[in-house]
Scaffold this active site. Structure first.
Site, PDB file in Angstrom:
ATOM      1  N   SER A  43       0.839  -1.196   0.000  1.00  0.00           N
ATOM      2  CA  SER A  43       0.000   0.000   0.000  1.00  0.00           C
ATOM      3  C   SER A  43       0.878   1.252   0.000  1.00  0.00           C
ATOM      4  CB  SER A  43      -0.965  -0.037   1.192  1.00  0.00           C
ATOM      5  OG  SER A  43      -1.998   0.888   1.026  1.00  0.00           O
ATOM      6  N   ASP A 157      -5.705  -3.794  -2.058  1.00  0.00           N
ATOM      7  CA  ASP A 157      -4.677  -3.414  -1.084  1.00  0.00           C
ATOM      8  C   ASP A 157      -4.089  -4.646  -0.393  1.00  0.00           C
ATOM      9  OD1 ASP A 157      -3.392  -2.431   1.328  1.00  0.00           O
ATOM     10  OD2 ASP A 157      -4.472  -0.553   1.013  1.00  0.00           O
TER      11      ASP A 157
END
Length: 294
Positions: A43, A157
């Site tokens: 991320s 993510d």
């Protein structure tokens, strides 16, 4: 006399704007003579790690320290889809325009971006292909960003499954593995207003605005997207990531871990960049000072 261990595998965790602390940690390592030989990121950790591996961290740091809240909001392109609010194209195109895109396999530092294949219920390690495709996949925060497809697989993510991705570094021939966990214990953190940093940021803001303006044909205002409305969902996601991170760090402990308080800033508070970068530097000093004793 023992030989000082200086080559580092760096693991950068997920956590939204708190990930700007990674920049401060990198600065601390460089200031103290450590060489980052490998990076694994998830991320926001993939954003910072990938840009550092490409040699463009200075340009990115100037950019992020200059942006203001409305700059951030203007880069959010509504997708009008059920699988996510924001497409993320404007953000990625702006970053490419700022630092340039590269192939991961051509980077001077080995780099892994970690995403999640939700349908397959597994991590995906992105170690080749477009750097910013890998970053876009790794930052696909559920409900906020739409998933990103690579090789026909929809990715989200990586923090959903592994917020502190240490495993990609297992084969590294480095002296130390250092992980930065953005889900550390909550602390009382004073809000600082660094006048010098703000003055410096203003010098760059005109330049940054030129990058952003070309993507502002359909300006999104706070009346359309209220980022604060996502606070509860983000807190829930942070709590989940924090639990997973503790489990991962216990199962595969790095040599050293830098903990960034989970309440250091909100997920979208990128306009506090200078403050969070400084926090990262000070946290590295706190958690890594033992290295200097050797």
């Amino acid at each position: 006399m023992s030989v000082c261990k200086k080559e580092v595998s760096l693991v950068l965790g997920s956590g939204g704007a708190r990930g700007l602390a990674h920049i401060g940690v990198i600065h601390w390592l460089e200031d103290n003579g450590y060489q980052i030989k490998s990076i694994s990121g998830c991320s926001m950790g993939a954003v910072i790690g990938g840009i550092y591996a490409s040699g463009k961290l200075k340009e990115f740091e100037q950019w992020v320290c200059a942006i203001k809240r409305m700059d951030i909001v203007s880069l959010l392109d509504i997708s009008w889809r059920k699988n996510g609010l924001v497409k993320g194209d404007k953000i990625i195109e702006t970053l490419i325009d700022l630092v340039g895109d590269q192939k991961i396999e051509d980077l001077p530092i080995p780099f892994t971006a970690v995403a999640a294949d939700l349908a397959g219920e597994k991590e995906v390690w992105l170690q080749s292909g477009s750097l910013f495709d890998a970053i876009r996949a790794s930052i696909s925060l559920p409900m906020f960003f739409t998933p990103f497809s690579i090789n026909g697989v929809d990715l989200i993510d990586g923090g959903v499954l592994n917020p502190v991705p240490i495993a990609p570094t297992f084969g590294d021939q480095t002296d130390l593995t250092i992980a930065v966990n953005l889900g550390g214990p909550a602390k009382e953190i004073p809000v600082k207003k660094a006048a010098v940093a703000e003055k410096k940021a203003s010098i760059f803001h005109d330049k940054i605005s030129r990058y952003i303006s070309k993507f502002q044909s359909s300006l999104i205002t706070d009346t359309v997207i209220d980022l604060s409305a996502y606070d509860i969902a983000n807190q829930a996601f942070d709590a989940m990531q924090g639990t997973i991170a503790r489990q991962k760090l216990a199962a595969y402990p790095p040599d050293y871990t830098v903990e960034i308080a989970r309440n250091a800033c909100g997920t979208f508070e990128f306009d506090r960049a200078s403050e969070i970068i400084e926090l990262g530097y000070n946290s590295a000093q706190e958690y890594l000072s033992r290295l200097l004793e050797h």
